[in-house]
Write an enzyme that holds these catalytic residues in place. Structure first.
Site, short mmCIF file in Angstrom:
data_model
loop_
_atom_site.label_atom_id
_atom_site.label_comp_id
_atom_site.label_asym_id
_atom_site.label_seq_id
_atom_site.Cartn_x
_atom_site.Cartn_y
_atom_site.Cartn_z
N LYS A 179 -11.84 -11.77 5.76
CA LYS A 179 -12.92 -11.30 6.62
C LYS A 179 -14.00 -10.72 5.73
O LYS A 179 -13.74 -10.39 4.57
CB LYS A 179 -12.39 -10.28 7.63
CG LYS A 179 -11.64 -9.09 7.05
CD LYS A 179 -11.00 -8.32 8.18
CE LYS A 179 -10.37 -7.03 7.71
NZ LYS A 179 -9.01 -7.20 7.20
N ASP A 181 -14.32 -5.75 3.47
CA ASP A 181 -14.01 -6.83 4.41
C ASP A 181 -14.22 -6.44 5.87
O ASP A 181 -14.25 -7.28 6.74
CB ASP A 181 -12.61 -7.43 4.17
CG ASP A 181 -11.50 -6.41 4.23
OD1 ASP A 181 -11.79 -5.22 4.48
OD2 ASP A 181 -10.34 -6.79 4.00
N ARG A 182 -14.35 -5.13 6.15
CA ARG A 182 -14.57 -4.71 7.54
C ARG A 182 -16.05 -4.40 7.77
O ARG A 182 -16.79 -4.17 6.81
CB ARG A 182 -13.78 -3.44 7.84
CG ARG A 182 -12.30 -3.64 7.73
CD ARG A 182 -11.55 -2.40 8.13
NE ARG A 182 -10.13 -2.67 8.14
CZ ARG A 182 -9.25 -2.05 8.89
NH1 ARG A 182 -9.64 -1.10 9.70
NH2 ARG A 182 -7.98 -2.37 8.84
N THR A 224 -1.81 -10.13 14.27
CA THR A 224 -2.70 -9.29 13.45
C THR A 224 -2.50 -9.61 11.98
O THR A 224 -1.37 -9.68 11.50
CB THR A 224 -2.38 -7.81 13.71
OG1 THR A 224 -2.71 -7.53 15.07
CG2 THR A 224 -3.16 -6.90 12.79
N ASP A 236 -16.18 -1.14 4.81
CA ASP A 236 -15.07 -0.27 4.38
C ASP A 236 -14.89 -0.26 2.87
O ASP A 236 -15.71 -0.81 2.13
CB ASP A 236 -13.77 -0.69 5.08
CG ASP A 236 -13.28 -2.05 4.60
OD1 ASP A 236 -14.12 -2.88 4.20
OD2 ASP A 236 -12.06 -2.28 4.62
N ARG A 245 0.85 -1.19 0.00
CA ARG A 245 0.00 0.00 0.00
C ARG A 245 0.88 1.24 0.00
O ARG A 245 1.75 1.38 0.86
CB ARG A 245 -0.91 0.03 1.23
CG ARG A 245 -1.94 -1.08 1.19
CD ARG A 245 -2.89 -1.02 2.37
NE ARG A 245 -3.69 -2.25 2.37
CZ ARG A 245 -4.52 -2.59 3.33
NH1 ARG A 245 -4.69 -1.80 4.38
NH2 ARG A 245 -5.21 -3.71 3.26
N ASP A 261 -13.05 -1.88 0.68
CA ASP A 261 -13.05 -3.13 -0.08
C ASP A 261 -14.01 -4.18 0.48
O ASP A 261 -14.01 -5.32 0.01
CB ASP A 261 -11.63 -3.70 -0.18
CG ASP A 261 -11.08 -4.11 1.18
OD1 ASP A 261 -11.46 -3.48 2.18
OD2 ASP A 261 -10.28 -5.06 1.24
N SER A 308 -9.85 -4.90 14.69
CA SER A 308 -9.82 -3.89 13.63
C SER A 308 -11.05 -3.98 12.72
O SER A 308 -10.95 -3.78 11.52
CB SER A 308 -8.54 -4.00 12.82
OG SER A 308 -8.40 -5.33 12.32
N GLU A 350 -11.14 -9.87 14.44
CA GLU A 350 -10.08 -8.98 14.87
C GLU A 350 -10.70 -7.69 15.38
O GLU A 350 -11.75 -7.26 14.89
CB GLU A 350 -9.17 -8.65 13.69
CG GLU A 350 -8.43 -9.83 13.14
CD GLU A 350 -7.41 -9.39 12.10
OE1 GLU A 350 -6.25 -9.23 12.46
OE2 GLU A 350 -7.81 -9.18 10.95
N SER A 381 -7.83 -1.09 0.97
CA SER A 381 -8.83 -1.33 2.00
C SER A 381 -9.52 -0.06 2.48
O SER A 381 -10.19 0.62 1.72
CB SER A 381 -8.17 -2.06 3.17
OG SER A 381 -9.15 -2.48 4.06
N HIS A 382 -9.31 0.27 3.77
CA HIS A 382 -10.00 1.39 4.39
C HIS A 382 -9.25 2.70 4.19
O HIS A 382 -9.69 3.74 4.66
CB HIS A 382 -10.14 1.11 5.88
CG HIS A 382 -8.82 0.76 6.49
ND1 HIS A 382 -8.24 -0.47 6.30
CD2 HIS A 382 -7.95 1.48 7.21
CE1 HIS A 382 -7.07 -0.50 6.89
NE2 HIS A 382 -6.86 0.67 7.46
C1 G16 Z 1 -5.66 -5.54 7.37
C2 G16 Z 1 -5.59 -7.00 7.69
C3 G16 Z 1 -6.21 -7.25 9.04
C4 G16 Z 1 -5.55 -6.37 10.08
C5 G16 Z 1 -5.66 -4.93 9.65
C6 G16 Z 1 -5.00 -3.94 10.58
O1 G16 Z 1 -6.99 -5.15 7.24
O2 G16 Z 1 -6.28 -7.76 6.71
O3 G16 Z 1 -6.09 -8.59 9.32
O4 G16 Z 1 -6.16 -6.53 11.31
O5 G16 Z 1 -5.06 -4.79 8.39
O6 G16 Z 1 -3.66 -3.96 10.41
P1 G16 Z 1 -2.72 -2.88 11.03
O7 G16 Z 1 -3.08 -2.78 12.48
O8 G16 Z 1 -1.39 -3.48 10.76
O9 G16 Z 1 -2.94 -1.57 10.33
P2 G16 Z 1 -7.50 -4.42 5.95
O10 G16 Z 1 -8.97 -4.23 6.18
O11 G16 Z 1 -6.73 -3.14 5.91
O12 G16 Z 1 -7.16 -5.33 4.82
#
Ligand code: G16
Length: 569
Positions: free
Chosen positions: A380, A284-285, A348, A280, A24, A282, A369, A367, A114-115
């Site tokens: 997720k 998944d959240r 994580t 979010d 990213r 994409d 998050s 999680e 993602s978010h």
């Molecule tokens: C990603 C991962 C998750 C993780 C999250 C937070 O989420 O797929 O399993 O919990 O990042 O990560 P960090 O605390 O390292 O920022 P997503 O929704 O961004 O793909």
């Protein structure tokens, strides 16, 4: 159709190391000449793409359509036989996981950050998923990173651009490209999992006293939510908002938490919405938020596990095991213990759940998050979690014909059985990497010398006393492949069972993001007042002590966090 393969010379770029979930960076970084191509070629250099089927999708953010064409050119030149691509380059992360599994593809490339915000001045991301539909494990992403360090050329075929808006199959150089409907397969899957007639019956009979609002935050889930909530479950179209996916998410931050999903929070409060939810960028959240009721993600997954029997998928297949990421509260552990199920604590990152699911040892996990899901796919799943909650509410109301059961009733009943894990997360976004590393070193020093062990700290505001019972760096040994992941967060435990975790985020694109997670358990015997209190109050003393022990404010130069996630009743 034969087409010639061209080899384009290039040079390595620094820092193409995939983080918690893919590479990213700012869009402008990806737009540099050869940057995106290098990373994509490095993916193909790390797998065996000859003759395989590959899925391509993403959250539709800015720079996605261009990148799909780049993947097609490079992938075809590297021998990919068939690409399955979501229409207009859109496939939510869970939908892509499903498509990879359903069509037995070799893997998939997801274009998402993602978010993280999107648009020309914000973030883009590329993530590789393997054949089980889940994010590539670290041994695969490490291989990709190694390839990026030595890359000297990438291959492309010369072919006209594919029209991503037309569903159907076409020939593309030596490969085939199949453009599919982004939503269809996912809806079929969810209908197999949940009790749609029960949910529909409840929502129809409570059309006036149980209102629902879903906020897509202009991310990818809009079309999925419309199809499921409005077209399938029959809710009015006013039950969804911000449901047109936009390349810049309408300028917002598509992260379903109390700070960034303010459009949902405001509408729920203003219109007395009983059940609000958001997903979010994409998909998944998820966040579950009704009038006066916020469900922490840690509680959410524990409650889904407790109620699993009302969900046909689990009633039929059983629940094999439960799991959470390390910083997530231990609420789900308590459900596992009560039900006699195996449970796991992983680092994580959703990728750590995949092996356990493939081995048939894990069914439901989550999680802190805002990620919740199950072994129906290997990502997720935001919409899954929201429909799971609707299924639970519908079942609870079927069993309570005279009193309407809402989110808070479900929470309170849960705390009465299991007790409550008060939980909060403080995020310090885009701080200097130097300050963040100094803080990590400071805690490591205490770990090494044992200087904090058995010391007692008093909160100035509450008078609460906390005695340090241990400090460790979380390390995980995968029970299936025995791989070891070290330095996954620093944990400080206290003699009353509370704990604080410090972790550097692996998903930021700029500077460093420090996360501080705090958890304090209250047993059921403590009584209603203690169990149903305000999280900010319940955690105040512990937070104060955690900030002091870590010296966080001084190291990061920040008085206040950027985002606070906690219960807000
Ligand atoms: C990603 C991962 C998750 C993780 C999250 C937070 O989420 O797929 O399993 O919990 O990042 O990560 P960090 O605390 O390292 O920022 P997503 O929704 O961004 O793909």
């Amino acid at each position: 159709m034969s087409s010639s393969v061209k080899e384009i010379p290039t040079k390595p770029f620094d820092g193409q190391k995939p983080g918690t979930s893919g590479l990213r960076k700012r869009v402008k970084v990806f737009q540099q000449e050869h940057y995106t191509e290098n990373f994509i070629q490095s993916i193909f250099d790390s797998i065996e793409p000859q003759g395989v089927t590959l899925v391509i999708g993403g959250d539709g953010r800015y720079f996605s359509p261009e990148t799909v064409q780049t993947i097609l050119k490079i992938g075809s030149a590297n021998g990919v036989a068939k690409f399955i691509v979501g229409k207009d380059s859109i496939l939510s992360t869970p939908a892509a996981s499903n498509v990879i599994r359903k069509y037995k593809a070799y893997g998939g490339i997801l274009l998402t950050a993602s978010h993280n915000p999107g648009g020309p001045d914000n973030d883009f991301g590329i993530k590789y998923n393997v054949s089980n539909g889940g994010p590539a494990p670290e041994n695969v992403t490490n291989k990709m990173y190694e390839k990026t360090k030595t890359i000297s050329s990438y291959k492309v075929i010369e072919a006209p651009k594919v029209d991503l808006s037309k569903i159907g199959e076409t020939t593309y150089g030596p490969s085939k490209v199949s453009i599919i409907d982004s939503v269809e397969d996912y809806v079929i899957l969810l209908k197999e999992i949940f009790d749609f007639p029960l949910i529909q019956n409840f929502l129809t009979s409570h059309a006036n006293d149980y209102t629902v609002l879903f906020d897509g935050l202009h991310g990818v889930t809009g079309p999925y939510a419309k199809k499921i909530l409005v077209e399938t479950l029959g809710l009015p179209s006013s039950s969804v908002q911000n449901c047109t996916p936009l390349p810049d998410f309408g300028g917002g931050h598509p992260d379903p938490n109390l700070t960034y999903a303010h459009s949902l929070v405001e509408a729920v409060e203003k219109n007395n919405i009983a059940f609000g939810a958001a997903s979010d960028g994409d998909g998944d959240r998820n966040m579950i938020y009704g009038k006066g009721a916020f469900v922490t993600p840690s509680d959410s997954v524990a409650i889904i596990a407790h109620w699993a029997d009302v969900i046909p998928y689990f009633k039929k297949g059983g629940v094999k095991g439960l799991a959470r990421s390390m910083p997530t509260s231990k609420a789900i552990d308590l459900v596992a213990k009560k039900k006699g199920l195996e449970y796991f604590e992983v680092p994580t990152g959703w990728k750590f759940f995949g092996n356990l699911m493939d081995a048939g040892r894990l069914s439901i996990c989550g999680e802190e998050s805002f990620g919740t899901g199950s072994d129906h796919i290997r990502e997720k799943d935001g919409i899954w979690a929201i429909i799971a909650w609707l299924n639970i509410i519908a079942a609870a109301n079927r069993d309570s014909p005279n009193k309407l059961v809402g989110i808070n009733d479900i929470l309170e009943a849960h705390y009465k059985i299991y007790g409550r894990s008060y939980f909060s997360r403080y995020d310090y976004e885009e701080v200097s990497s130097e300050g963040a590393n100094s803080m990590v070193n400071h805690i490591n020093e205490a770990l090494k010398t044992g200087s904090l062990n058995n010391t007692t700290h008093t909160s100035e505001s509450t008078g609460g006393k906390f005695t340090v019972s241990g400090i460790y760096n979380f390390e995980y040994k995968d029970p299936i492949d025995h791989s070891v992941s070290s330095n996954q967060g620093q944990v400080i435990t206290f003699s009353d069972g509370s704990r604080v975790v410090f972790r550097l985020s692996g998903t930021g694109s700029q500077g460093a993001t420090v996360r501080m997670y705090v958890e304090r358990y209250v047993a059921p015997e403590a009584g209603d007042k203690e169990l149903n209190g305000d999280a900010a109050e319940g955690l105040k003393g512990l937070i104060e002590v955690a900030l002091k022990l870590s010296n966080l404010k001084e190291f990061l130069g920040r008085e206040k966090p950027t985002v606070i996630t906690e219960c807000k009743l």
